[in-house]
Design a protein around this motif. Structure first.
Motif, PDB file in Angstrom:
ATOM      1  N   UNK A   9     -11.977  13.049-101.738  1.00 27.05           N
ATOM      2  CA  UNK A   9     -12.077  13.316-100.304  1.00 27.05           C
ATOM      3  C   UNK A   9     -12.754  12.168 -99.555  1.00 27.05           C
ATOM      4  N   UNK A  10     -13.850  11.675-100.074  1.00 33.60           N
ATOM      5  CA  UNK A  10     -14.567  10.587 -99.417  1.00 33.60           C
ATOM      6  C   UNK A  10     -13.701   9.331 -99.321  1.00 33.60           C
ATOM      7  N   UNK A  11     -13.001   9.017-100.402  1.00 35.49           N
ATOM      8  CA  UNK A  11     -12.126   7.836-100.404  1.00 35.49           C
ATOM      9  C   UNK A  11     -10.961   8.001 -99.422  1.00 35.49           C
ATOM     10  N   UNK A  12     -10.393   9.193 -99.350  1.00 33.26           N
ATOM     11  CA  UNK A  12      -9.317   9.447 -98.386  1.00 33.26           C
ATOM     12  C   UNK A  12      -9.840   9.296 -96.966  1.00 33.26           C
ATOM     13  N   UNK A  13     -11.037   9.794 -96.708  1.00 31.91           N
ATOM     14  CA  UNK A  13     -11.630   9.635 -95.376  1.00 31.91           C
ATOM     15  C   UNK A  13     -11.845   8.156 -95.042  1.00 31.91           C
ATOM     16  N   UNK A  14     -12.320   7.369 -95.997  1.00 32.86           N
ATOM     17  CA  UNK A  14     -12.529   5.936 -95.775  1.00 32.86           C
ATOM     18  C   UNK A  14     -11.199   5.229 -95.526  1.00 32.86           C
ATOM     19  N   UNK A  15     -10.192   5.540 -96.321  1.00 27.60           N
ATOM     20  CA  UNK A  15      -8.867   4.912 -96.164  1.00 27.60           C
ATOM     21  C   UNK A  15      -8.267   5.287 -94.807  1.00 27.60           C
ATOM     22  N   UNK A  16      -8.430   6.544 -94.421  1.00 32.37           N
ATOM     23  CA  UNK A  16      -7.898   7.006 -93.139  1.00 32.37           C
ATOM     24  C   UNK A  16      -8.598   6.300 -91.983  1.00 32.37           C
ATOM     25  N   UNK A  17      -9.903   6.155 -92.071  1.00 32.68           N
ATOM     26  CA  UNK A  17     -10.657   5.448 -91.028  1.00 32.68           C
ATOM     27  C   UNK A  17     -10.213   3.986 -90.947  1.00 32.68           C
ATOM     28  N   UNK A  18      -9.990   3.363 -92.097  1.00 32.73           N
ATOM     29  CA  UNK A  18      -9.557   1.968 -92.109  1.00 32.73           C
ATOM     30  C   UNK A  18      -8.174   1.819 -91.475  1.00 32.73           C
ATOM     31  N   UNK A  19      -7.270   2.746 -91.785  1.00 33.49           N
ATOM     32  CA  UNK A  19      -5.938   2.730 -91.165  1.00 33.49           C
ATOM     33  C   UNK A  19      -6.081   2.885 -89.648  1.00 33.49           C
ATOM     34  N   UNK A  20      -6.969   3.772 -89.211  1.00 35.91           N
ATOM     35  CA  UNK A  20      -7.189   3.972 -87.777  1.00 35.91           C
ATOM     36  C   UNK A  20      -7.667   2.671 -87.123  1.00 35.91           C
ATOM     37  N   UNK A  21      -8.578   1.964 -87.759  1.00 35.45           N
ATOM     38  CA  UNK A  21      -9.060   0.697 -87.204  1.00 35.45           C
ATOM     39  C   UNK A  21      -7.951  -0.359 -87.170  1.00 35.45           C
ATOM     40  N   UNK A  22      -7.100  -0.368 -88.176  1.00 45.12           N
ATOM     41  CA  UNK A  22      -5.979  -1.311 -88.171  1.00 45.12           C
ATOM     42  C   UNK A  22      -5.013  -0.989 -87.028  1.00 45.12           C
ATOM     43  N   UNK A  43       2.117  14.673 -91.389  1.00 51.35           N
ATOM     44  CA  UNK A  43       1.584  15.148 -90.115  1.00 51.35           C
ATOM     45  C   UNK A  43       0.084  15.420 -90.218  1.00 51.35           C
ATOM     46  N   UNK A  44      -0.350  15.961 -91.345  1.00 50.02           N
ATOM     47  CA  UNK A  44      -1.792  16.180 -91.554  1.00 50.02           C
ATOM     48  C   UNK A  44      -2.523  14.838 -91.522  1.00 50.02           C
ATOM     49  N   UNK A  45      -1.964  13.838 -92.194  1.00 53.24           N
ATOM     50  CA  UNK A  45      -2.568  12.504 -92.178  1.00 53.24           C
ATOM     51  C   UNK A  45      -2.586  11.942 -90.752  1.00 53.24           C
ATOM     52  N   UNK A  46      -1.526  12.153 -89.986  1.00 47.97           N
ATOM     53  CA  UNK A  46      -1.475  11.694 -88.591  1.00 47.97           C
ATOM     54  C   UNK A  46      -2.587  12.363 -87.772  1.00 47.97           C
ATOM     55  N   UNK A  47      -2.835  13.637 -88.016  1.00 51.39           N
ATOM     56  CA  UNK A  47      -3.913  14.342 -87.321  1.00 51.39           C
ATOM     57  C   UNK A  47      -5.271  13.739 -87.676  1.00 51.39           C
ATOM     58  N   UNK A  48      -5.460  13.413 -88.953  1.00 45.29           N
ATOM     59  CA  UNK A  48      -6.717  12.802 -89.390  1.00 45.29           C
ATOM     60  C   UNK A  48      -6.911  11.426 -88.738  1.00 45.29           C
ATOM     61  N   UNK A  49      -5.851  10.639 -88.714  1.00 45.92           N
ATOM     62  CA  UNK A  49      -5.915   9.316 -88.091  1.00 45.92           C
ATOM     63  C   UNK A  49      -6.201   9.461 -86.600  1.00 45.92           C
ATOM     64  N   UNK A  50      -5.564  10.428 -85.959  1.00 46.36           N
ATOM     65  CA  UNK A  50      -5.784  10.686 -84.539  1.00 46.36           C
ATOM     66  C   UNK A  50      -7.250  11.000 -84.257  1.00 46.36           C
ATOM     67  N   UNK A  51      -7.860  11.772 -85.132  1.00 49.07           N
ATOM     68  CA  UNK A  51      -9.264  12.129 -84.972  1.00 49.07           C
ATOM     69  C   UNK A  51     -10.147  10.878 -84.985  1.00 49.07           C
ATOM     70  N   UNK A  52      -9.879   9.955 -85.896  1.00 53.93           N
ATOM     71  CA  UNK A  52     -10.646   8.699 -85.942  1.00 53.93           C
ATOM     72  C   UNK A  52     -10.333   7.828 -84.725  1.00 53.93           C
ATOM     73  N   UNK A  53      -9.049   7.726 -84.375  1.00 55.17           N
ATOM     74  CA  UNK A  53      -8.645   6.882 -83.251  1.00 55.17           C
ATOM     75  C   UNK A  53      -9.266   7.339 -81.936  1.00 55.17           C
ATOM     76  N   UNK A  54      -9.363   8.634 -81.742  1.00 52.58           N
ATOM     77  CA  UNK A  54      -9.902   9.150 -80.485  1.00 52.58           C
ATOM     78  C   UNK A  54     -11.359   8.742 -80.287  1.00 52.58           C
ATOM     79  N   UNK A  55     -12.048   8.410 -81.369  1.00 48.30           N
ATOM     80  CA  UNK A  55     -13.449   7.980 -81.283  1.00 48.30           C
ATOM     81  C   UNK A  55     -13.581   6.490 -80.976  1.00 48.30           C
ATOM     82  N   UNK A  56     -12.548   5.703 -81.279  1.00 48.31           N
ATOM     83  CA  UNK A  56     -12.666   4.253 -81.133  1.00 48.31           C
ATOM     84  C   UNK A  56     -11.713   3.651 -80.114  1.00 48.31           C
ATOM     85  N   UNK A  57     -10.720   4.414 -79.684  1.00 53.89           N
ATOM     86  CA  UNK A  57      -9.680   3.877 -78.822  1.00 53.89           C
ATOM     87  C   UNK A  57      -9.638   4.641 -77.507  1.00 53.89           C
ATOM     88  N   UNK A  58      -9.610   3.912 -76.422  1.00 49.42           N
ATOM     89  CA  UNK A  58      -9.592   4.541 -75.111  1.00 49.42           C
ATOM     90  C   UNK A  58      -8.162   4.558 -74.564  1.00 49.42           C
TER      91      UNK A  58
END
Length: 165
Positions: A9-22, A43-58
């Protein structure tokens, strides 16, 4: 077959956050981005990425669910958005695992039927064992596997992980 843990879970969260930053680095000058997740895990992965993106992207982040028959990708592809809603927009097509490449390549084909500003792809696990010449733009992990091995990603309410069987 035995199950071998690839990502916890932790590694998936890190990978998802990194994809969001990319994604952020690629689309930072844009006012809207559409994250098109392939039905179920994509779609679940897209939702996770969206959650990270909403914190860093305006910008406006829109989720789109893509329905592809993975056993017969030539069947009609449907999306939760009308074509007019993503025409001339920025899209990232997302799936959990790039296996043979057929799902992703037919998904790409579907979105290219309308004009787009920019189009990219993202996966959590790229198997490096493809039948089609598909390359993803953003990936969590690359994994060399044999054709007999299968990567499974599990998204549960309180846990997520990926394993090789």
């Amino acid at each position: 077959m035995d199950k071998n843990l690839i990502l916890n879970r932790l590694e998936i969260n890190h990978k998802t956050a990194r994809i969001a930053y990319q994604i952020y680095e690629t689309f930072d000058e844009n006012d809207e981005i559409i994250l098109a997740g392939i039905h179920s895990n994509g779609f679940i992965l897209a939702q996770m990425i969206s959650s990270y993106l909403s914190k860093i992207m305006n910008c406006k982040i829109t989720l789109c669910e893509v329905f592809i028959d993975k056993k017969n990708p030539l069947n009609t592809i449907k999306t939760s958005l009308e074509k007019t809603e993503y025409a001339n927009k920025n899209i990232v097509l997302i799936d959990d695992v790039l296996n043979s490449g057929s799902t992703l390549i037919y998904g790409v084909k579907h979105f290219l039927e309308v004009p787009l500003k920019k189009f990219k792809t993202a996966v959590l696990v790229d198997r490096n064992h493809k039948k089609y010449p598909v390359k993803v733009d953003f990936k969590g992990i690359s994994l060399s596997t044999s054709s007999k091995e299968h990567v499974q990603v599990i998204f549960e309410e309180d846990n997520c992980y990926a394993y090789l069987e």
